[in-house]
Design an enzyme around this catalytic site. Structure first.
Site: not given
Length: 704
Positions: A450, A461, A476
Site C-alpha cells: 500500500s 520514478d 495492494k
C-alpha cells in the site's frame, strides 16, 4: 454528497418496491443494502449477473469447505440452481435462506466426519510403514463424489494428523485423546454458530466476489476491528488469520512481544496455547476468534505457544514463551541506526538505516515528523548514505506517505488515484524543500504494501534512489472506505436487531507518477536479492478476484538521473558478492527446498522416511552453526538513534550486536526460517548486502 444521496435514494426505492424477504427483517435489510452498495459503489462497478452469482456460490462453499473434504458432488449439484440467481435474490428480496441451508449441510457433513474419525481412532490400528502420501493443498482438488469417497479423504487426513503428532513425540494414547477433543470441539463450535455469524460468512463471500479487500464486518468483527484501531489490546503483538484449520501469523507488529522475541514470523502456525505453566490447549481447527481469546490476556502474564515454523515440515513443533504486553505506539515508531563499517575497496563508510514500520499519524504523532528528526540527526553525524527499510511496512496514512516521500525531493506529484467513474486526482509533495539529499536505497519485500509501495514507486520514478529487495512488493494498490451500516439503515428508516456491522468497500486505485498502478504487480526493485520471503505465496497476485493492473496518463514531474547510470554496475557487483557469500548460498538452497514443497505439497506417510528427513534437517543446521562459528562477520560499530535520544547532543554509546538484533527484530530476516527449527542467529544478510550496495553507490558517486 449529492452522489451519496443519489445512491441512498436508489437503495430506498429498491427496498420500497420489493416484497418481504424470507428470514428475519434484520438479515434481509442488511443483505439488500450490502448487495446494492457493492453493485453501485464498488470501484469495479460490476453489475449483478449470472457470472457473479456463480462466483458468489463458489466463494461461500470455499469459505466453509476450503479443503474440499466435506461437500460431495451430490451436494454441489443440489445447490446448482443458485448459480444463476444467488446474487439477484440477495439484492431484490434479501433472501438469505441459501446461507443457512448450505451452512446446515456443512454442519451435517462435519458431524458425519467427526463420527467417522472417532470410530477410526477407537477401532483402527495406525501403521506408517507403507509408501502412501497425503496432499496438503486441496484448495483446487475435486470434491469427493459421494460419502464413501469423502470417508477415504477423511481417513487419509486423519493418518496425516496422527503421524504429525507421532513425530512430535506424543504417545498413541495422547494422540487419540487430543484428536478426539479437536474434532469434538470443531463440531461443537460450528453447531453453536449464531445466525448473524452465518450471515457474516455469506456476505463476506459476496464482497469477495468484487475484490479481496472488500469485507462485511458483523457486529463481533466490527468490535474486534475497533479495538485493534484503538490499540487497546494486550497480547503478543501479531495479526492472525484462519488458514486451512490453523491459526496463522499474518503480520508481526513492530515493538510487540512477538517481534522483540525474534522467535515468531509471518507464516508460522500456532497449534496450541498454554497459560503460564498450565496444560496447553490444542487450537487446530478452532475458530479464529476463540483462538485469539486464548492468546490474549492481562498485561504481564505469560502465554506459551506451540508453533509450526513457517513452511517447515509439518511435524516440526517449537515452544515459545512470551509475556503479554500493550502494543504501544512508541514501539511502532521510526528508529534509526548509524553504522560505521567497511565500504568499497576497504574504505570506511558511515551509513544510516531508518526502520519505518508504518506510515502512522494520530494524536499529534507523525511518521513524517519523526523521520525528519532522524534524518537531521543522521546528517549531523555525517552519514554518507541512507537506507530506508520498509520490509515490514504494510502501509498506513496516505497523507503521511505523500509528505514523507517529499522529504527526499523537491515539489512534485507522489501518487495518483482513480475512482470508479474514471476520474484521476494527483497528490503532490506539499512543499518544495528537500530534507535529505544523501544517496538513498529503499529496501522492500513482499510484505511492503500500500503506502510503502507508493513511496518506493515515486522514488523509483523520479530516479531519486535505488529500490532493493524481493522480486516485487505486495501489490495492494486499492483504497477502502469503512461504511457504518447503522447510519445508512437509520437514514433509510430500516429496522435492524442491534448493530448491523459495517462494509469495508474498495472505492479507488493507486497509481505512480509514471501512471503505472501499484495494484497486482507492486514495485519491481532495481536490484533483486534472494530473501526468505521471495519464494513465498504472498501478495495480491495470490488473492482470488484481485483487481487488474492498469495505467493512467503520466503526471508531469522532473525526473532525476541519480540512479540509472549506476544500476547495472551495482547489480554486477552485488551478484559477484552474494555468489560467494555462505549465507546467500544457504539461502538459495533453502529457497529451492521451499519451492519444491510449495509446488508439490505432497508429504510422505512413511514414518521412517519422515524421521530421516528430520535428522537431515538437524544435521544441516549443525553444519551451518559450525561454519558460522568459524567465519565471523566484518566488525561494525553501531549507534542506535530513537525518538527519545534524537535530540541529545552527539551520539549515544555504541550498542552490542545482540542489542542491535533485538532493536531491529521487526526487520530481521533469518533465512533458516524457511524450514528449520532451533535455528541460530544469523543476523540480517539482506540488510548487510544492501549496506554493501549503498557503499558501492556512494563510491561511484564520489568517483565522478
Amino acid at each position: 454528497m449529492k452522489n451519496r444521496l443519489f445512491r441512498l435514494l436508489l437503495v430506498a426505492l429498491l427496498l420500497a418496491t420489493t416484497s418481504r424477504a424470507a428470514g428475519t427483517n434484520s438479515e434481509a435489510n442488511i443483505a439488500r443494502v450490502i448487495a446494492e452498495m457493492l453493485e453501485r459503489s464498488h470501484f469495479a462497478a460490476h453489475r449483478h449477473d449470472g457470472d457473479l452469482s456463480e462466483k458468489f456460490l463458489d466463494h461461500y462453499l470455499d469459505i466453509l469447505d476450503g479443503t474440499h473434504m466435506h461437500f460431495t458432488e451430490a451436494d454441489i449439484a443440489e445447490f446448482a440452481h443458485y448459480r444463476t440467481s444467488l446474487e439477484e435474490i440477495t439484492l431484490k428480496s434479501g433472501d438469505v435462506r441459501p446461507a443457512h441451508e448450505i451452512f446446515a449441510r456443512y454442519v451435517e457433513r462435519l458431524g458425519q466426519r467427526v463420527n467417522f474419525v472417532k470410530a477410526a481412532l477407537t477401532n483402527e490400528v495406525f501403521d506408517f510403514t507403507g509408501h502412501d502420501t497425503y496432499r496438503l493443498d486441496r484448495a483446487k482438488a475435486p470434491r469427493p463424489a459421494d460419502l464413501a469417497a469423502a470417508q477415504q479423504l477423511w481417513r487419509q487426513h486423519l493418518r496425516y494428523e496422527y503421524l504429525q503428532e507421532l513425530l512430535g513425540k506424543k504417545k498413541p494414547a495422547e494422540i487419540v485423546q487430543q484428536l478426539t477433543r479437536r474434532y469434538d470441539r470443531q463440531l461443537r463450535l460450528m453447531q453453536q454458530f449464531k445466525p448473524d455469524q452465518v450471515l457474516e460468512l455469506y456476505l463476506n463471500a459476496l464482497a469477495h466476489v468484487y475484490d479481496p479487500h472488500s469485507d462485511y464486518l458483523g457486529p463481533r468483527q466490527l468490535e474486534e476491528f475497533s479495538m485493534r484501531m484503538r490499540n487497546s489490546l494486550f497480547g503478543i503483538g501479531a495479526i492472525l488469520q484462519f488458514d486451512d484449520g490453523y491459526c496463522k501469523i499474518c503480520e508481526v507488529l513492530p515493538g510487540g512481544p512477538a517481534a522483540t522475541s525474534n522467535l515468531i514470523k509471518p507464516g508460522d502456525r500456532i497449534v496450541a496455547v498454554a497459560q503460564g505453566e498450565k496444560e496447553p490447549v490444542d487450537i487446530v481447527e478452532m475458530p479464529l476468534n476463540e483462538a485469539v481469546q486464548l492468546i490474549r490476556g492481562p498485561k504481564g502474564t505469560t502465554v506459551v505457544l506451540t508453533i509450526i515454523p513457517a513452511d517447515a515440515d509439518m511435524s516440526v513443533r517449537k515452544t515459545i514463551s512470551l509475556v503479554r504486553d500493550e502494543i504501544k505506539l512508541e514501539s511502532q515508531q521510526a528508529k534509526a541506526t548509524i553504522v560505521d563499517g567497511p565500504g568499497a575497496d576497504g574504505k570506511k563508510v558511515r551509513l544510516g538505516v531508518i526502520d519505518l514500520p508504518s506510515f502512522y499519524a494520530s494524536e499529534g504523532v507523525s511518521a513524517t515528523a519523526d523521520v525528519s528528526l532522524l534524518l537531521a540527526k543522521l546528517a549531523e553525524a555525517n552519514v554518507q548514505g541512507i537506507i530506508l527499510d520498509l520490509r515490514r511496512n504494510g502501509g498506513g496514512s496516505l497523507d503521511e506517505a505523500i509528505k514523507l516521500t517529499g522529504l527526499f525531493f523537491d515539489y512534485g506529484p507522489v501518487v495518483q488515484t482513480k475512482d470508479s467513474e474514471g476520474r484521476v486526482q494527483t497528490s503532490r509533495d506539499p512543499d518544495s524543500l528537500t530534507r535529505c539529499d544523501k544517496p538513498l536505497i529503499v529496501l522492500t519485500s513482499r510484505m511492503s504494501a500500500s503506502a510503502s509501495e507508493l513511496l518506493a514507486g515515486a522514488i523509483q520514478d523520479y530516479g531519486r534512489g535505488i529500490i532493493v529487495g524481493d522480486p516485487s512488493t505486495f501489490g495492494k494498490g486499492t483504497v477502502q472506505n469503512m461504511i457504518q451500516l447503522a447510519s445508512v439503515m437509520k437514514e433509510l428508516n430500516l429496522p435492524t436487531d442491534g448493530n448491523p456491522g459495517a462494509l469495508k468497500l474498495t472505492i479507488r486505485k493507486f497509481y505512480r507518477p509514471s501512471g503505472s498502478s501499484t495494484q497486482l504487480k507492486g514495485v519491481v526493485p532495481d536490484i533483486i536479492l534472494p530473501t526468505p520471503t521471495s519464494p513465498m505465496k504472498l501478495g495480491e497476485i495470490e488473492m482470488s478476484e484481485a483487481l487488474p493492473w492498469d495505467q493512467v496518463p503520466v503526471a508531469r514531474f522532473d525526473k532525476q538521473q541519480r540512479v540509472e547510470p549506476y544500476v547495472a554496475m551495482l547489480r554486477r557487483k552485488s551478484a559477484r558478492r552474494i555468489a560467494g557469500d555462505e549465507e546467500f548460498v544457504w539461502l538459495r538452497e533453502d529457497i529451492e527446498r521451499f519451492r519444491k514443497r510449495r509446488d508439490d505439497p505432497v508429504v510422505s506417510l512413511n514414518e521412517a522416511e519422515r524421521r530421516r528427513e528430520q535428522k537431515e534437517q538437524e544435521h544441516r543446521l549443525e553444519e551451518r552453526n559450525r561454519e558460522r562459528a568459524r567465519n565471523k562477520p566484518a566488525p561494525e560499530t553501531k549507534y542506535e538513534i530513537t525518538l527519545k535520544n534524537v535530540s541529545a547532543p552527539g551520539l549515544p554509546a555504541p550498542v552490542s550486536a545482540s542489542s542491535t538484533n533485538a532493536t531491529l527484530a521487526s526487520t530481521k530476516t533469518n533465512h533458516d526460517a524457511l524450514g528449520d527449527d532451533d535455528k541460530p542467529s544469523v543476523g540480517d544478510p539482506v540488510l548487510d548486502e544492501t549496506k554493501h550496495i549503498l557503499a558501492d553507490y556512494i563510491d561511484a558517486l564520489t568517483s565522478h
